[in-house]
Enzyme design. Sequence first.
Site, PDB file in Angstrom:
ATOM      1  N   ASP A  33      37.106  60.393  66.554  1.00 58.47           N
ATOM      2  CA  ASP A  33      36.071  59.358  66.422  1.00 58.47           C
ATOM      3  C   ASP A  33      34.759  60.075  66.139  1.00 58.47           C
ATOM      4  O   ASP A  33      34.444  61.073  66.798  1.00 58.47           O
ATOM      5  CB  ASP A  33      35.973  58.556  67.737  1.00 58.47           C
ATOM      6  N   ASN A  34      33.979  59.589  65.169  1.00 62.79           N
ATOM      7  CA  ASN A  34      32.678  60.229  64.919  1.00 62.79           C
ATOM      8  C   ASN A  34      31.535  59.457  65.576  1.00 62.79           C
ATOM      9  O   ASN A  34      30.364  59.787  65.385  1.00 62.79           O
ATOM     10  CB  ASN A  34      32.411  60.405  63.412  1.00 62.79           C
ATOM     11  N   PHE A  83      42.383  53.176  63.392  1.00 62.09           N
ATOM     12  CA  PHE A  83      41.385  52.110  63.575  1.00 62.09           C
ATOM     13  C   PHE A  83      40.075  52.427  62.852  1.00 62.09           C
ATOM     14  O   PHE A  83      39.329  51.513  62.523  1.00 62.09           O
ATOM     15  CB  PHE A  83      41.026  51.957  65.059  1.00 62.09           C
ATOM     16  N   SER A 127      43.435  43.228  58.806  1.00 57.12           N
ATOM     17  CA  SER A 127      42.622  42.094  59.262  1.00 57.12           C
ATOM     18  C   SER A 127      43.075  40.795  58.624  1.00 57.12           C
ATOM     19  O   SER A 127      43.475  40.761  57.453  1.00 57.12           O
ATOM     20  CB  SER A 127      41.162  42.360  58.881  1.00 57.12           C
ATOM     21  N   TYR A 151      34.284  43.923  53.075  1.00 58.63           N
ATOM     22  CA  TYR A 151      35.052  44.407  54.234  1.00 58.63           C
ATOM     23  C   TYR A 151      36.522  44.024  54.089  1.00 58.63           C
ATOM     24  O   TYR A 151      37.430  44.852  54.211  1.00 58.63           O
ATOM     25  CB  TYR A 151      34.485  43.820  55.539  1.00 58.63           C
ATOM     26  N   LYS A 155      40.209  46.281  53.454  1.00 61.28           N
ATOM     27  CA  LYS A 155      41.449  46.228  54.239  1.00 61.28           C
ATOM     28  C   LYS A 155      42.643  45.951  53.335  1.00 61.28           C
ATOM     29  O   LYS A 155      43.718  46.543  53.498  1.00 61.28           O
ATOM     30  CB  LYS A 155      41.322  45.163  55.343  1.00 61.28           C
ATOM     31  N   TYR A 179      45.022  41.676  62.374  1.00 64.78           N
ATOM     32  CA  TYR A 179      44.544  40.981  63.572  1.00 64.78           C
ATOM     33  C   TYR A 179      43.725  39.780  63.169  1.00 64.78           C
ATOM     34  O   TYR A 179      42.952  39.847  62.228  1.00 64.78           O
ATOM     35  CB  TYR A 179      43.621  41.809  64.458  1.00 64.78           C
ATOM     36  N   LEU A 202      30.961  36.439  67.346  1.00 61.60           N
ATOM     37  CA  LEU A 202      30.642  35.307  68.213  1.00 61.60           C
ATOM     38  C   LEU A 202      30.709  35.639  69.714  1.00 61.60           C
ATOM     39  O   LEU A 202      29.758  35.390  70.458  1.00 61.60           O
ATOM     40  CB  LEU A 202      31.594  34.134  67.887  1.00 61.60           C
TER      41      LEU A 202
HETATM   42  N1  UFG Z   1      29.635  32.514  64.553  1.00 66.45           N
HETATM   43  C1  UFG Z   1      28.546  31.751  64.920  1.00 66.45           C
HETATM   44  N2  UFG Z   1      27.442  32.402  65.411  1.00 66.45           N
HETATM   45  C2  UFG Z   1      27.389  33.751  65.560  1.00 66.45           C
HETATM   46  C3  UFG Z   1      28.513  34.530  65.187  1.00 66.45           C
HETATM   47  C4  UFG Z   1      29.624  33.877  64.676  1.00 66.45           C
HETATM   48  O1  UFG Z   1      28.556  30.528  64.811  1.00 66.45           O
HETATM   49  O2  UFG Z   1      26.346  34.270  66.011  1.00 66.45           O
HETATM   50  C5  UFG Z   1      30.843  31.839  64.069  1.00 66.45           C
HETATM   51  C6  UFG Z   1      31.249  32.248  62.652  1.00 66.45           C
HETATM   52  O3  UFG Z   1      30.577  31.460  61.698  1.00 66.45           O
HETATM   53  C7  UFG Z   1      32.752  31.986  62.701  1.00 66.45           C
HETATM   54  C8  UFG Z   1      33.136  32.322  64.151  1.00 66.45           C
HETATM   55  O4  UFG Z   1      31.927  32.222  64.888  1.00 66.45           O
HETATM   56  O5  UFG Z   1      33.029  30.632  62.475  1.00 66.45           O
HETATM   57  C9  UFG Z   1      33.710  33.703  64.321  1.00 66.45           C
HETATM   58  O6  UFG Z   1      32.841  34.652  63.731  1.00 66.45           O
HETATM   59  P1  UFG Z   1      32.934  36.212  64.043  1.00 66.45           P
HETATM   60  O7  UFG Z   1      31.802  36.879  63.366  1.00 66.45           O
HETATM   61  O8  UFG Z   1      33.114  36.438  65.501  1.00 66.45           O
HETATM   62  O9  UFG Z   1      34.321  36.671  63.381  1.00 66.45           O
HETATM   63  P2  UFG Z   1      34.866  36.456  61.873  1.00 66.45           P
HETATM   64  O10 UFG Z   1      35.794  35.305  61.889  1.00 66.45           O
HETATM   65  O11 UFG Z   1      33.771  36.515  60.885  1.00 66.45           O
HETATM   66  O12 UFG Z   1      35.809  37.721  61.716  1.00 66.45           O
HETATM   67  C10 UFG Z   1      35.321  39.006  61.457  1.00 66.45           C
HETATM   68  C11 UFG Z   1      36.350  39.717  60.609  1.00 66.45           C
HETATM   69  C12 UFG Z   1      37.627  39.912  61.363  1.00 66.45           C
HETATM   70  C13 UFG Z   1      37.354  40.597  62.624  1.00 66.45           C
HETATM   71  C14 UFG Z   1      36.326  39.852  63.405  1.00 66.45           C
HETATM   72  C15 UFG Z   1      35.961  40.594  64.637  1.00 66.45           C
HETATM   73  O13 UFG Z   1      36.608  38.936  59.454  1.00 66.45           O
HETATM   74  O14 UFG Z   1      38.509  40.693  60.596  1.00 66.45           O
HETATM   75  O15 UFG Z   1      35.149  39.690  62.633  1.00 66.45           O
HETATM   76  O16 UFG Z   1      35.391  41.811  64.299  1.00 66.45           O
HETATM   77  F1  UFG Z   1      38.496  40.666  63.355  1.00 66.45           F
END
Ligand code: UFG
Length: 356
Positions: A33-34, A83, A127, A151, A155, A179, A202
């Site tokens: 890991d860096n 990873f 992903s 991104y 993948k 995932y 989120l």
């Molecule tokens: N969201 C919000 N507010 C925020 C952050 C997210 O409403 O502050 C919403 C997004 O719009 C989405 C949901 O929450 O509807 C999930 O968003 P995330 O950013 O948590 O995750 P994503 O679905 O965008 O997924 C991305 C990558 C995945 C990865 C995941 C976790 O596409 O491959 O982040 O790293 F697994």
Amino acid sequence: MPETVLVTGGAGFIGSHTCVELLDHGYEVVVVDNHVNSSPQALERIAKVAGRPLTAAHDVDVRDRAALSAVFAAHRVDAVIHFAAHKAVGESVSLPVEYYDTNVGGTCTLLSVMRRHRVRRLVFSSSCSVYGEAESGPLTEHSPVAPTNPYARTKLMCEQVLADVCAHFAELRVLALRYFNPVGAHPSGLLGEDPRGVPDNLMPYVAQVAVGRREELSVFGADYPTPDGTGVRDYIHVMDVAEGHRVALQHLDEHSGMQVFNLGTGTGTSVLQLVNTFARVSGRPVPHRTVGRRAGDVAALVADASAVTAAWGWTTTRDLTAMCRDAWQFQQLNPDGYSSRSSLAAGPTTGESPCS
Ligand code: UFG
């Protein structure tokens, strides 16, 4: 003799939990890991949680062929879990070269070093974002791929590279795990997600609002074609993801070439459902406000998680309540992430928040 697994990105969120899972099951674990997006302190926590040390941890960039080769020369590596990658969707739009270089370039370098050292077993971190918005309803491994951001494209490209390399080198065994949305933390509260700066995802954002570190959550869009209008995702407990990797290692030799599996629960959860569950579990309000949609987002991504169960007899066991409870426990004990040393002096508890 126990197997030695080399884990790239072993100090990161999913990597660190997977290291604990492997140590708990008798594997020897070597981390590369860096720390570009992870804390070296995670490595100490891994040893503390598992009750035994890593075999070694190397501060090496996976693109550094010579340094990576030296790591393989120093250990008898039986399998690799890869990873190490950049993973923020929004950042990938503004830093595409960095994303392709690290994610695709790093994977190519790793493959050539593995080949040189005759290591032929690999579990690859892919992903669900490779699916994009090609299909509504649960996504199987045969659903069309249509990535919507750099991104996700990195993948998918890595999967394509791996498939091509497997087609040529018959001895290679690769499992690519797509995932869905890994969240939660180790139930000890010692390991969890420690994003640098403002969280992109989120769950860590919600946890930081609940603990009082941020004022309110911005809900990115409430006009999606979903039951409550907010984005729907298939959240999966990081402990289930970690377990999935350990089980994958046991099944690596069952098929030649490359196989792809979803790692999800099959259950869709909206942003508002997650916020409400977190508020209930933590007993804290999670103030939130709807804003515009986030660029690159899709309405819903939910797994058909049946293939992995059919193949390995394995399934996820932790629900949304457990995901929120464990994320909250980590947030309470580490209000500033791994740098919050003082909050850990008393060790993990389930009591009052240190911030209350
Ligand atoms: N969201 C919000 N507010 C925020 C952050 C997210 O409403 O502050 C919403 C997004 O719009 C989405 C949901 O929450 O509807 C999930 O968003 P995330 O950013 O948590 O995750 P994503 O679905 O965008 O997924 C991305 C990558 C995945 C990865 C995941 C976790 O596409 O491959 O982040 O790293 F697994």
